[in-house]
Design a protein around this motif. Sequence first.
Motif, PDB file in Angstrom:
ATOM      1  N   PRO A   1      -2.554  -0.393  -4.356  1.00  0.00           N
ATOM      2  CA  PRO A   1      -3.976  -0.507  -4.659  1.00  0.00           C
ATOM      3  C   PRO A   1      -4.358  -0.520  -5.911  1.00  0.00           C
ATOM      4  O   PRO A   1      -5.425  -1.271  -6.276  1.00  0.00           O
ATOM      5  CB  PRO A   1      -4.406   1.004  -3.753  1.00  0.00           C
ATOM      6  CG  PRO A   1      -3.260   1.251  -2.847  1.00  0.00           C
ATOM      7  CD  PRO A   1      -2.094   0.958  -3.594  1.00  0.00           C
TER       8      PRO A   1
ATOM      9  N   GLU B   1      -7.637  -2.104   5.609  1.00  0.00           N
ATOM     10  CA  GLU B   1      -8.101  -0.966   4.585  1.00  0.00           C
ATOM     11  C   GLU B   1      -9.303  -1.279   4.124  1.00  0.00           C
ATOM     12  O   GLU B   1      -9.681  -2.524   3.688  1.00  0.00           O
ATOM     13  CB  GLU B   1      -6.874  -1.179   3.537  1.00  0.00           C
ATOM     14  CG  GLU B   1      -5.669  -0.548   4.077  1.00  0.00           C
ATOM     15  CD  GLU B   1      -4.375  -0.398   2.854  1.00  0.00           C
ATOM     16  OE1 GLU B   1      -4.930  -0.105   1.874  1.00  0.00           O
ATOM     17  OE2 GLU B   1      -3.346  -0.857   3.078  1.00  0.00           O
TER      18      GLU B   1
ATOM     19  N   CYS C   1      -7.641  11.710  -2.677  1.00  0.00           N
ATOM     20  CA  CYS C   1      -8.961  11.011  -3.063  1.00  0.00           C
ATOM     21  C   CYS C   1     -10.162  11.759  -3.449  1.00  0.00           C
ATOM     22  O   CYS C   1     -10.934  11.916  -2.559  1.00  0.00           O
ATOM     23  CB  CYS C   1      -9.221   9.919  -1.984  1.00  0.00           C
ATOM     24  SG  CYS C   1      -7.998   8.681  -1.261  1.00  0.00           S
TER      25      CYS C   1
ATOM     26  N   VAL D   1     -12.788  -4.363  -0.066  1.00  0.00           N
ATOM     27  CA  VAL D   1     -13.080  -3.495  -1.205  1.00  0.00           C
ATOM     28  C   VAL D   1     -14.598  -3.764  -1.597  1.00  0.00           C
ATOM     29  O   VAL D   1     -15.238  -4.543  -1.763  1.00  0.00           O
ATOM     30  CB  VAL D   1     -12.357  -4.227  -2.599  1.00  0.00           C
ATOM     31  CG1 VAL D   1     -12.827  -3.312  -3.679  1.00  0.00           C
ATOM     32  CG2 VAL D   1     -11.062  -4.318  -2.297  1.00  0.00           C
TER      33      VAL D   1
ATOM     34  N   TRP E   1     -11.346  -0.155   0.632  1.00  0.00           N
ATOM     35  CA  TRP E   1     -11.491   0.688  -0.620  1.00  0.00           C
ATOM     36  C   TRP E   1     -12.781   0.488  -1.280  1.00  0.00           C
ATOM     37  O   TRP E   1     -13.637  -0.172  -1.236  1.00  0.00           O
ATOM     38  CB  TRP E   1     -10.144   0.053  -1.586  1.00  0.00           C
ATOM     39  CG  TRP E   1      -8.930   0.490  -1.164  1.00  0.00           C
ATOM     40  CD1 TRP E   1      -8.357  -0.160  -0.183  1.00  0.00           C
ATOM     41  CD2 TRP E   1      -8.210   1.372  -1.485  1.00  0.00           C
ATOM     42  NE1 TRP E   1      -7.195   0.454  -0.212  1.00  0.00           N
ATOM     43  CE2 TRP E   1      -6.986   1.635  -0.809  1.00  0.00           C
ATOM     44  CE3 TRP E   1      -8.509   2.663  -2.554  1.00  0.00           C
ATOM     45  CZ2 TRP E   1      -5.888   2.431  -1.279  1.00  0.00           C
ATOM     46  CZ3 TRP E   1      -7.477   3.319  -2.693  1.00  0.00           C
ATOM     47  CH2 TRP E   1      -6.269   3.531  -1.966  1.00  0.00           C
TER      48      TRP E   1
ATOM     49  N   ARG F   1     -11.422   4.937  -4.705  1.00  0.00           N
ATOM     50  CA  ARG F   1     -10.935   5.759  -3.630  1.00  0.00           C
ATOM     51  C   ARG F   1     -10.764   4.996  -2.525  1.00  0.00           C
ATOM     52  O   ARG F   1     -11.444   4.055  -2.131  1.00  0.00           O
ATOM     53  CB  ARG F   1     -11.452   6.997  -3.225  1.00  0.00           C
ATOM     54  CG  ARG F   1     -12.805   7.132  -2.825  1.00  0.00           C
ATOM     55  CD  ARG F   1     -13.350   8.384  -2.897  1.00  0.00           C
ATOM     56  NE  ARG F   1     -14.723   8.424  -2.320  1.00  0.00           N
ATOM     57  CZ  ARG F   1     -14.976   8.568  -1.069  1.00  0.00           C
ATOM     58  NH1 ARG F   1     -14.232   8.479  -0.205  1.00  0.00           N
ATOM     59  NH2 ARG F   1     -16.324   8.588  -0.691  1.00  0.00           N
ATOM     60  N   ALA F   2      -9.936   5.246  -1.536  1.00  0.00           N
ATOM     61  CA  ALA F   2      -9.737   4.874  -0.135  1.00  0.00           C
ATOM     62  C   ALA F   2     -11.015   5.260   0.587  1.00  0.00           C
ATOM     63  O   ALA F   2     -11.619   6.441   0.502  1.00  0.00           O
ATOM     64  CB  ALA F   2      -8.618   5.160   0.703  1.00  0.00           C
TER      65      ALA F   2
ATOM     66  N   SER G   1       0.986  -1.238   0.099  1.00  0.00           N
ATOM     67  CA  SER G   1      -0.131   0.022  -0.123  1.00  0.00           C
ATOM     68  C   SER G   1       0.785   1.413   0.099  1.00  0.00           C
ATOM     69  O   SER G   1       0.461   2.456  -0.387  1.00  0.00           O
ATOM     70  CB  SER G   1      -1.151   0.005   1.272  1.00  0.00           C
ATOM     71  OG  SER G   1      -0.082  -0.064   2.568  1.00  0.00           O
TER      72      SER G   1
END
Length: 524
Positions: A79, A189, A209, A156, A191, A199-200, A21
């Motif tokens: 990412p 994380e 982002c 995700v 996403w 984007r995060a 990351s």
Amino acid sequence: MNPDNGTARDGVPNDSPVYDSSAYDSPANDNSRRDVPGNAVPGYGISPDDLRQATDPNARQVPNARQVPNALVVRVAGPEDLLAYVPYRLGFEPVESAVVVSLTGPRQRVGLVARVDLGDLRLRRPGDPDGPDGAATARWLVDHVVADGADRAVVVLYTATDVTVPSGAARRAADLLRARLDRRLPGTEVWLVTPTGFRALDCADPMCCPAQGRPLSALQGTRVAAHMVLEGRTVAGTREERYTLRAAPEAARTQARRAAARWTDTYRRLLSRTRFPNGGGPIDGAAFGPLPAGGTARSTGRGIAVRAEQVARAERALADWGAESLGLWRAAVRATARATPGERVPLSPVDLGKIGAALADTPVRDAVLLSLAPGTAETALRTARRETDGDTDRSTGAVMAQIIDPQRGIPPDEDITRPARAVLEAVVRHVPRNRRAPAYLLLALVAWWHGDGGLAAERVSDALGVDPDYRLALLLRSAIVGGVPPGWVRREQALFHGDSCAESAGDSRGDSLGDAGSDELAAV
């Protein structure tokens, strides 16, 4: 619930990238990219719809186990590459889904990739005992990620809804999964991928982002996406598109249906004249009918001898029927294997109908299964001809061990399984639904052997939809439900994670279930 596992070897050698990351802000920095052996730790199937509790795979440490040959190398630079990789791993573009990716070891090797519908992560409403139980689904996902040996995870979200709404399905799913994962794997994380960008989820920096996300075209231009395209991988637009086998034209299906009916009639006529017309039972006087009234012992003896010769001829004819059926299968596989990529192979609907009918015969089905492994031509022919003995049984057991056993398991040979899968899919597309269960089962077994749990679960469900009592399909489903990967994957997991992981897996409550399922599968 529609959970799916990522594809480990969906038509091409598996890739096991690493994830960094820290490379997000410096994608051109080659120091952030690492070379990874392509087949080191593939994902595996875990995800039928009725799964509600985790069962750990039984990983064993095997000293000096053979490494997977011809490993490919893929570089993942953070990412963007990870997000580009997920649809190729699943085989389709996720929609309104949550995908959890396990990351293992100091090099953050990508392991398990599992998907569920966002709706399945809703908390159960009072008064709706049969509704989705999001807490149980999240717990199931976390248990499998931990069982995969993950040090941390990436979530995700794929959604077209507004994730800023706290009560929205996507936001609730993100909060639930992250809370569950952080209890055991801190630093999760999250996403977000929408129809317009990525984007995060919680990134507040508009330079990094933007609210609408970075453009999806950035994912299409990643190194991983380029590698997948060069390897011939494709991504279906939807889950249904990936799994649906469209029916052949009506005229071809009519030819196949009539050929299958004739081939089945021949089989039944021959089988009825053999010693075991009902599939079992020793030879005795009853096999040749009652003694003729008033007949002498001598005439009765001659009658029994004549009937015995008739039975022997029927058994030879049945053996020839099995050999011819296997020959049709082999010819179709050879024709498909000779084709260049993208070339259409005009398989005969008549032959496909006969193959579909023949797969209902257990010896022929087993012979086709044996043919999926190298060096089995003679054993497969003897099996199709019903010429079983101790040597044949041992050879069959050895082939099943190549698929199931973690000590002797080997990866599938793509040069064998690719054309075989194409022929089985052609059979499914041509024959009537009531004849498809054996072909669906073999397709599921091939997918499971490749580590493609989503496809394996789908094809097992297809088989059981035709025949709910199909024993081998039930056993394979139990292996998928239990999260038990094929033997070569289990061995590679043990080698990668080391003794401590193997021992902890051996102590898990799911171990006995997983072993029982795979051992039974080997015995069928």
